[in-house]
Design a protein around this motif. Structure first.
Motif, short mmCIF file in Angstrom:
data_model
loop_
_atom_site.label_atom_id
_atom_site.label_comp_id
_atom_site.label_asym_id
_atom_site.label_seq_id
_atom_site.Cartn_x
_atom_site.Cartn_y
_atom_site.Cartn_z
N ASN A 39 1.30 -0.89 15.03
CA ASN A 39 1.62 -2.20 14.48
C ASN A 39 0.38 -3.07 14.49
OD1 ASN A 39 4.53 -1.47 15.95
ND2 ASN A 39 4.67 -2.43 13.97
N GLY A 40 0.14 -3.74 13.37
CA GLY A 40 -1.04 -4.58 13.25
C GLY A 40 -2.26 -3.84 12.71
N ALA A 41 -2.09 -2.56 12.33
CA ALA A 41 -3.23 -1.78 11.83
C ALA A 41 -3.61 -2.15 10.41
CB ALA A 41 -2.89 -0.28 11.90
N GLY A 42 -2.69 -2.80 9.68
CA GLY A 42 -2.98 -3.21 8.30
C GLY A 42 -2.09 -2.56 7.26
N LYS A 43 -1.08 -1.80 7.69
CA LYS A 43 -0.22 -1.08 6.75
C LYS A 43 0.55 -2.04 5.84
CE LYS A 43 2.26 1.07 9.84
NZ LYS A 43 1.77 0.39 11.05
N SER A 44 1.18 -3.05 6.43
CA SER A 44 1.98 -3.99 5.63
C SER A 44 1.12 -4.77 4.64
CB SER A 44 2.72 -4.97 6.55
OG SER A 44 3.64 -4.27 7.36
N THR A 45 -0.10 -5.10 5.05
CA THR A 45 -1.00 -5.82 4.14
C THR A 45 -1.38 -4.93 2.96
OG1 THR A 45 -1.89 -7.07 6.02
CG2 THR A 45 -3.17 -7.09 3.98
N LEU A 46 -1.63 -3.65 3.20
CA LEU A 46 -1.93 -2.75 2.10
C LEU A 46 -0.74 -2.65 1.14
CD1 LEU A 46 -4.00 -0.76 0.85
CD2 LEU A 46 -2.72 1.06 2.01
#
Length: 492
Positions: A39-46
């Motif tokens: 969580n917080g790795a950037g998946k949702s932003t991508l």
């Protein structure tokens, strides 16, 4: 094999936070490609960039070699990509047909309802979705809603679908049916990006996997031949051992008791007792009745028969505040709807149950609330800007930690947690299970209801439910095969 989707050197900042730092992904046509990371790795932003909801500060997105459409051209984006989110976007008050063709019911001024239903049935038949087009969407199961969302996405002409944690609320048979549908779509040439914290699913359904860590791309490999340990190490930056369950020493005192509990359509004749210092698991399929039983224990549901006693006090059926006053802490199944208020701060959410203790004459002391919130942030290692940050801004794992903080803030005598690690990463799972065991070591009893076998390993015993009845008590030390056999009703 030609490239269907490509994001290159993407940078995205939100104020001082860099959500993506030169990250990217390349997905081949007709491939099911996993995107994993903590969580917080950037998946949702991508995902927001690949679906045209956000514009990258740097870098580019291309579909089949062509630049992505302009941000405002929503129709062009829908023809290229669709996302089925973990949180359903289906509107419950509308029918399946209305949801499928929302905002495009008719080309003229009036709606031809018969034609709309016919179009809906044709679409559902095409993608083998066994749902009545005239049914209210609110009456569908989680599995059916997801299939309707997939059919809706494909109806725009998109041949690239993003599936965001699609199995988080499905049981084993439903997951297998979803995977069968995904394989069928792949055979039809549909490209998919699959986001999941369940690495066994990645190995089962995906051909390639990309790992993000700390806003950067760290690995893309074919799934075949990639060792599990290497994948986990890429996600965490270190080798991560499986969670080591602790031994507990239960006392004689019973802190939670359900006697003769029955609820029509969910469970029948259930007795259970949880002692201080003991963790009891509830396992079974989605239709086993385990969640309904847990929600009865905390007062969310009112049993037709039987009694619930919390810490020596018999609690009135269906009375959540009374159960909490008696000493119960609760982590609900759906954190989005029942776990927190997204626009309120971490401190406000975490200290709801003790607001009356944080001031005098009906007021809350901001200093006392902040101090208590900072204690909880530290003890659960919640990654946040501070007690004043809205919970809705946190990653899934950290939002779930806030829900745990609220459950633990009043030092409960008994803790009931439902699917505590659904949709969170490896490190967050360890922290959340550790929080349950910390409470138990302080003398609380705990009930853990989960679809995840790893969650149940901390239990001293597991009660397996099948078609609304407790069919077996399994002591600590069970094998996956043993427990699953009982859960599926195939024990010899």
């Amino acid at each position: 094999m030609s490239t269907h989707v490509e994001a290159r050197n993407v940078v995205k900042r939100f104020g001082p936070t860099t959500a993506l730092d030169g990250a990217g992904i390349t997905i081949a046509e007709g491939e099911t490609h996993a995107l994993v990371g903590r969580n917080g790795a950037g998946k949702s932003t991508l995902v927001s960039i690949l679906t045209g909801l956000q514009r990258p500060d740097e870098g580019e997105v291309r579909f089949s070699g062509e630049p992505a459409p302009a941000l405002g051209d929503r129709d062009a984006w829908r023809r290229r990509v669709a996302c089925v989110y973990q949180k359903s976007t289906i509107i419950p008050a509308l029918t399946v047909a209305e949801n499928l063709f929302l905002n495009r019911q008719s080309e003229g001024r009036t709606i031809n309802w018969r034609a709309l239903r016919a179009r809906a049935r044709e679409l559902l038949d095409t993608y083998e979705v066994d749902v009545d087009a005239q049914a209210l969407a609110g009456d569908l199961s989680v599995e059916q809603r997801q299939l309707v969302e997939i059919a809706r996405a494909l109806s725009f002409g998109a041949r690239f679908i993003i599936l965001d944690e699609p199995t988080a609320r499905l049981d084993g048979p439903a997951i297998e049916r979803l995977f069968a549908r995904m394989r069928s779509l792949r055979e039809q040439g549909v490209t998919m990006m699959y986001i999941s914290h369940h690495l066994d699913e990645v190995y089962e359904i995906c051909q390639s996997v990309t790992v993000f860590r700390d806003a950067r791309h760290v690995l893309t490999r074919p799934v075949a031949g990639l060792p599990h340990d290497e994948l986990v190490a890429a996600m965490t930056g270190e080798a991560t051992a499986a969670y080591e369950a602790r031994q507990h020493t239960p006392a004689e005192r019973v802190v939670l008791e359900g006697a003769g509990l029955s609820l029509a359509g969910r469970y029948t004749g259930v007795d259970l007792a949880v002692r201080s210092g003991e963790v009891v698991g509830l396992a079974g399929s989605a239709s086993s009745g385990k969640v309904g039983l847990a929600e009865t224990l905390v007062g969310l549901r009112r049993a037709d028969a039987g009694t619930v006693t919390v810490n020596g006090t018999q609690v009135r059926a269906g009375d959540v505040p009374a159960a909490m006053r008696a000493g119960l802490g609760f982590v609900p199944e759906d954190r989005h709807h029942e776990g927190f208020v997204p626009l309120l701060s971490v401190g406000e959410n975490a200290t709801f149950p003790i607001a009356r203790k944080l001031g005098r004459f009906g007021t809350v002391s901001p200093a006392r609330r902040r101090a208590e919130a900072e204690r909880l942030i530290g003890s659960l290692d919640i990654k946040t800007e501070g007690p004043d940050q809205p919970v809705g801004d946190l990653s899934g794992g950290n939002a779930q930690k806030v829900v745990f903080a609220r459950a633990l803030v009043d030092d409960p005598a008994v803790l009931v947690v439902i699917n505590p690690t659904a949709g969170v990463d490896v490190k967050a799972k360890q922290a959340l299970l550790g929080a349950v065991e910390d409470a138990v070591e302080r003398g609380a009893g705990a009930v853990v209801v989960s679809d995840e076998l790893d969650d149940l390993r901390i239990c001293d015993r597991v009660l397996v439910m099948f078609h609304g009845r407790v069919v077996k008590e399994v002591p600590r030390g069970w094998s996956d095969h043993e427990l699953v056999a009982v859960m599926e009703g195939i024990e010899e």
